[in-house]
Design a protein around this motif. Structure first.
Motif, PDB file in Angstrom:
ATOM      1  N   SER A 156       0.567  -1.142  -0.056  1.00  0.00           N
ATOM      2  CA  SER A 156      -0.028  -0.423  -0.410  1.00  0.00           C
ATOM      3  C   SER A 156       0.913   1.258   0.619  1.00  0.00           C
ATOM      4  CB  SER A 156      -1.284   0.453   1.010  1.00  0.00           C
ATOM      5  OG  SER A 156      -0.084  -0.100   2.424  1.00  0.00           O
ATOM      6  N   LYS A 157       1.853   1.408   0.928  1.00  0.00           N
ATOM      7  CA  LYS A 157       2.930   2.612   0.233  1.00  0.00           C
ATOM      8  C   LYS A 157       4.269   1.911   0.172  1.00  0.00           C
ATOM      9  CE  LYS A 157       4.239   6.405   2.716  1.00  0.00           C
ATOM     10  NZ  LYS A 157       4.863   7.281   4.217  1.00  0.00           N
ATOM     11  N   THR A 158       4.747   2.348  -0.700  1.00  0.00           N
ATOM     12  CA  THR A 158       6.404   1.545  -1.044  1.00  0.00           C
ATOM     13  C   THR A 158       7.224   3.064  -1.257  1.00  0.00           C
ATOM     14  OG1 THR A 158       5.570   1.477  -3.178  1.00  0.00           O
ATOM     15  CG2 THR A 158       5.109  -0.415  -2.469  1.00  0.00           C
ATOM     16  N   VAL A 159       8.340   1.817  -0.979  1.00  0.00           N
ATOM     17  CA  VAL A 159       9.810   3.050  -1.637  1.00  0.00           C
ATOM     18  C   VAL A 159      10.485   2.196  -2.455  1.00  0.00           C
ATOM     19  CG1 VAL A 159       9.763   3.950   0.542  1.00  0.00           C
ATOM     20  CG2 VAL A 159      11.276   1.916  -0.192  1.00  0.00           C
ATOM     21  N   PRO A 160      10.898   3.094  -3.547  1.00  0.00           N
ATOM     22  CA  PRO A 160      11.887   2.506  -4.000  1.00  0.00           C
ATOM     23  C   PRO A 160      13.383   1.979  -3.954  1.00  0.00           C
ATOM     24  CG  PRO A 160      12.376   5.249  -4.544  1.00  0.00           C
ATOM     25  CD  PRO A 160      11.164   4.736  -3.841  1.00  0.00           C
ATOM     26  N   LEU A 161      13.251   1.003  -4.267  1.00  0.00           N
ATOM     27  CA  LEU A 161      14.912   0.440  -3.795  1.00  0.00           C
ATOM     28  C   LEU A 161      16.008   0.010  -4.881  1.00  0.00           C
ATOM     29  CD1 LEU A 161      15.077  -2.607  -4.913  1.00  0.00           C
ATOM     30  CD2 LEU A 161      13.275  -3.164  -2.880  1.00  0.00           C
ATOM     31  N   GLU A 162      17.079  -0.080  -4.437  1.00  0.00           N
ATOM     32  CA  GLU A 162      18.170  -0.205  -5.588  1.00  0.00           C
ATOM     33  C   GLU A 162      18.828  -2.338  -5.043  1.00  0.00           C
ATOM     34  OE1 GLU A 162      21.008   2.902  -5.676  1.00  0.00           O
ATOM     35  OE2 GLU A 162      19.553   4.200  -6.438  1.00  0.00           O
ATOM     36  N   TYR A 163      19.055  -2.307  -6.282  1.00  0.00           N
ATOM     37  CA  TYR A 163      20.219  -3.373  -5.784  1.00  0.00           C
ATOM     38  C   TYR A 163      21.332  -3.403  -6.351  1.00  0.00           C
ATOM     39  CZ  TYR A 163      17.456  -5.727  -9.728  1.00  0.00           C
ATOM     40  OH  TYR A 163      16.796  -6.881 -10.993  1.00  0.00           O
ATOM     41  N   GLU A 164      22.298  -4.292  -6.447  1.00  0.00           N
ATOM     42  CA  GLU A 164      23.395  -4.196  -6.990  1.00  0.00           C
ATOM     43  C   GLU A 164      24.271  -6.147  -7.280  1.00  0.00           C
ATOM     44  OE1 GLU A 164      27.037  -1.378  -5.489  1.00  0.00           O
ATOM     45  OE2 GLU A 164      25.799   0.121  -6.055  1.00  0.00           O
ATOM     46  N   TYR A 165      24.438  -6.255  -8.511  1.00  0.00           N
ATOM     47  CA  TYR A 165      24.769  -7.178  -8.849  1.00  0.00           C
ATOM     48  C   TYR A 165      27.011  -7.654  -8.443  1.00  0.00           C
ATOM     49  CZ  TYR A 165      20.293  -9.484 -10.485  1.00  0.00           C
ATOM     50  OH  TYR A 165      19.303  -9.183 -10.820  1.00  0.00           O
ATOM     51  N   GLU A 166      27.095  -7.849  -8.410  1.00  0.00           N
ATOM     52  CA  GLU A 166      28.503  -8.498  -8.423  1.00  0.00           C
ATOM     53  C   GLU A 166      28.528  -8.616 -10.562  1.00  0.00           C
ATOM     54  OE1 GLU A 166      31.738 -12.161  -6.394  1.00  0.00           O
ATOM     55  OE2 GLU A 166      29.973 -12.087  -6.741  1.00  0.00           O
ATOM     56  N   ASN A 167      28.073  -9.348 -11.126  1.00  0.00           N
ATOM     57  CA  ASN A 167      28.820  -9.765 -12.218  1.00  0.00           C
ATOM     58  C   ASN A 167      27.224  -9.333 -12.562  1.00  0.00           C
ATOM     59  OD1 ASN A 167      31.112 -10.931 -11.365  1.00  0.00           O
ATOM     60  ND2 ASN A 167      30.570 -12.230 -10.904  1.00  0.00           N
ATOM     61  N   SER A 168      27.510  -8.687 -14.143  1.00  0.00           N
ATOM     62  CA  SER A 168      26.451  -8.353 -14.851  1.00  0.00           C
ATOM     63  C   SER A 168      25.588  -9.243 -15.298  1.00  0.00           C
ATOM     64  CB  SER A 168      26.643  -7.260 -16.033  1.00  0.00           C
ATOM     65  OG  SER A 168      27.667  -8.073 -16.482  1.00  0.00           O
ATOM     66  N   THR A 169      26.213 -10.181 -16.117  1.00  0.00           N
ATOM     67  CA  THR A 169      25.976 -11.885 -16.305  1.00  0.00           C
ATOM     68  C   THR A 169      24.858 -13.075 -15.003  1.00  0.00           C
ATOM     69  OG1 THR A 169      27.329 -11.658 -17.847  1.00  0.00           O
ATOM     70  CG2 THR A 169      25.814 -14.017 -17.437  1.00  0.00           C
ATOM     71  N   VAL A 170      24.331 -13.376 -14.979  1.00  0.00           N
ATOM     72  CA  VAL A 170      23.374 -14.079 -13.943  1.00  0.00           C
ATOM     73  C   VAL A 170      23.700 -15.234 -15.017  1.00  0.00           C
ATOM     74  CG1 VAL A 170      21.813 -15.102 -12.873  1.00  0.00           C
ATOM     75  CG2 VAL A 170      22.794 -12.778 -12.934  1.00  0.00           C
ATOM     76  N   GLN A 171      24.827 -16.495 -14.639  1.00  0.00           N
ATOM     77  CA  GLN A 171      24.719 -18.417 -15.117  1.00  0.00           C
ATOM     78  C   GLN A 171      23.903 -18.556 -13.967  1.00  0.00           C
ATOM     79  OE1 GLN A 171      28.964 -18.581 -15.602  1.00  0.00           O
ATOM     80  NE2 GLN A 171      29.431 -16.738 -16.622  1.00  0.00           N
ATOM     81  N   LYS A 172      23.089 -19.493 -14.405  1.00  0.00           N
ATOM     82  CA  LYS A 172      22.872 -20.521 -13.509  1.00  0.00           C
ATOM     83  C   LYS A 172      23.133 -21.940 -13.463  1.00  0.00           C
ATOM     84  CE  LYS A 172      19.144 -24.242 -14.971  1.00  0.00           C
ATOM     85  NZ  LYS A 172      18.442 -25.444 -16.373  1.00  0.00           N
ATOM     86  N   GLY A 173      22.639 -21.714 -11.888  1.00  0.00           N
ATOM     87  CA  GLY A 173      23.134 -22.442 -10.914  1.00  0.00           C
ATOM     88  C   GLY A 173      24.633 -22.156 -10.596  1.00  0.00           C
ATOM     89  N   VAL A 174      24.654 -20.301 -10.533  1.00  0.00           N
ATOM     90  CA  VAL A 174      26.474 -20.143 -10.111  1.00  0.00           C
ATOM     91  C   VAL A 174      25.704 -19.118  -8.358  1.00  0.00           C
ATOM     92  CG1 VAL A 174      28.253 -19.333 -10.855  1.00  0.00           C
ATOM     93  CG2 VAL A 174      27.374 -20.606 -12.046  1.00  0.00           C
ATOM     94  N   TYR A 175      26.703 -19.465  -8.514  1.00  0.00           N
ATOM     95  CA  TYR A 175      26.201 -18.390  -7.036  1.00  0.00           C
ATOM     96  C   TYR A 175      26.947 -16.517  -7.189  1.00  0.00           C
ATOM     97  CZ  TYR A 175      24.165 -21.826  -3.524  1.00  0.00           C
ATOM     98  OH  TYR A 175      24.078 -22.967  -2.841  1.00  0.00           O
ATOM     99  N   GLN A 176      26.103 -15.760  -6.696  1.00  0.00           N
ATOM    100  CA  GLN A 176      26.186 -14.284  -7.324  1.00  0.00           C
ATOM    101  C   GLN A 176      26.536 -13.307  -6.129  1.00  0.00           C
ATOM    102  OE1 GLN A 176      26.169 -10.814 -10.775  1.00  0.00           O
ATOM    103  NE2 GLN A 176      24.877 -12.125 -10.729  1.00  0.00           N
ATOM    104  N   LYS A 177      26.695 -12.680  -5.605  1.00  0.00           N
ATOM    105  CA  LYS A 177      26.746 -11.714  -4.129  1.00  0.00           C
ATOM    106  C   LYS A 177      25.551 -10.509  -5.039  1.00  0.00           C
ATOM    107  CE  LYS A 177      30.435 -12.345  -1.819  1.00  0.00           C
ATOM    108  NZ  LYS A 177      32.392 -11.444  -2.184  1.00  0.00           N
ATOM    109  N   LEU A 178      24.987 -10.436  -4.409  1.00  0.00           N
ATOM    110  CA  LEU A 178      23.534  -9.443  -4.036  1.00  0.00           C
ATOM    111  C   LEU A 178      23.450  -8.117  -3.235  1.00  0.00           C
ATOM    112  CD1 LEU A 178      21.239  -8.421  -7.022  1.00  0.00           C
ATOM    113  CD2 LEU A 178      20.012 -10.107  -5.049  1.00  0.00           C
ATOM    114  N   THR A 179      23.837  -6.750  -3.179  1.00  0.00           N
ATOM    115  CA  THR A 179      23.688  -5.936  -1.719  1.00  0.00           C
ATOM    116  C   THR A 179      21.878  -5.283  -2.667  1.00  0.00           C
ATOM    117  OG1 THR A 179      25.565  -5.831  -1.839  1.00  0.00           O
ATOM    118  CG2 THR A 179      24.391  -4.429  -0.693  1.00  0.00           C
ATOM    119  N   ILE A 180      20.780  -5.307  -1.600  1.00  0.00           N
ATOM    120  CA  ILE A 180      19.819  -4.529  -1.827  1.00  0.00           C
ATOM    121  C   ILE A 180      20.079  -3.258  -1.034  1.00  0.00           C
ATOM    122  CG2 ILE A 180      17.173  -4.986  -1.387  1.00  0.00           C
ATOM    123  CD1 ILE A 180      17.426  -8.015  -1.866  1.00  0.00           C
TER     124      ILE A 180
END
Length: 218
Positions: A156-180
């Protein structure tokens, strides 16, 4: 016959004389007075020497005490400075005590994606949530993505969030860091205990939302 000098007038008189033949001075009284005076002078000199020694000792003790107080003050100031820095850092960066995460996979199947969340913290008006994700899809993203967050599941009330990937390519089954990163100024709470997030991403040319729920304890 032995003689002596009168202490009063300086005339030469007999050694056994009690009075001076010239001035009539009492020789015995003069001698006793002289002896007593010399004795008093010796006692006074001894007392003065002892007093000087005492003053020197007191001075040394005062100097040692002042030096000790100065050292303690310097150590205390350094400790206070360190404490101030630590306290400031704790105020500036507040860590949560626990967090539980729930998510929904892009394809709707929770059995394939895996998310690991680490301890979030608040800093400079934002809550940061570090995440490590293993996605069951492959896609290319910008290093920084966007989405929305709310403290309730109705959004009902939202704020915009940002998140940053460790790598621009997301590979299937590969762990990647993400910061929200979520701004808390417009959430009406200083430390949110629930956060519902939707991360907007593009898969196969169309936008999809990754839905994540966080339960946070502070």
């Amino acid at each position: 016959m032995e003689s002596k000098i009168c202490p009063q007038c300086g005339a030469e008189i007999k050694s056994t004389a009690k009075f001076c033949d010239e001035c009539g001075a009492n020789i015995s009284a003069q001698i006793n007075t002289s002896v007593n005076t010399e004795g008093n002078v010796g006692v006074q000199a001894s007392r003065k020497t002892n007093k000087n020694h005492i003053l020197i000792v007191i001075g040394v003790v005062i100097i040692v005490l002042l030096f000790g107080i100065l050292c303690i003050k310097l150590v205390s100031n350094n400790s206070s400075s360190d404490d101030s820095v630590a306290q400031y850092d704790n105020v500036r960066k507040q860590y949560a005590s626990n967090i539980v995460m729930s998510w929904y996979s892009i394809d709707g199947n929770n059995n394939f994606d895996e998310w690991n969340v680490y301890m979030p913290y608040i800093e400079n008006g934002y809550v940061y949530i570090p995440v490590k994700a293993q996605i069951n899809s492959e896609y290319t993203v910008q290093f920084r993505g966007f989405g929305t967050a709310s403290i309730n599941d109705t959004f009902s009330k939202t704020v915009p969030l940002e998140y940053e990937y460790e790598n621009s390519t997301v590979q299937k089954g590969v762990y990647q860091k993400l910061t929200i990163r979520v701004p808390i100024a417009d959430l009406d709470v200083q430390r949110p205990t629930t956060l519902y997030c939707q991360l907007a991403t593009y898969v196969a040319g169309r936008q999809q939302n990754i839905k994540i729920e966080f339960d946070i304890s502070w």
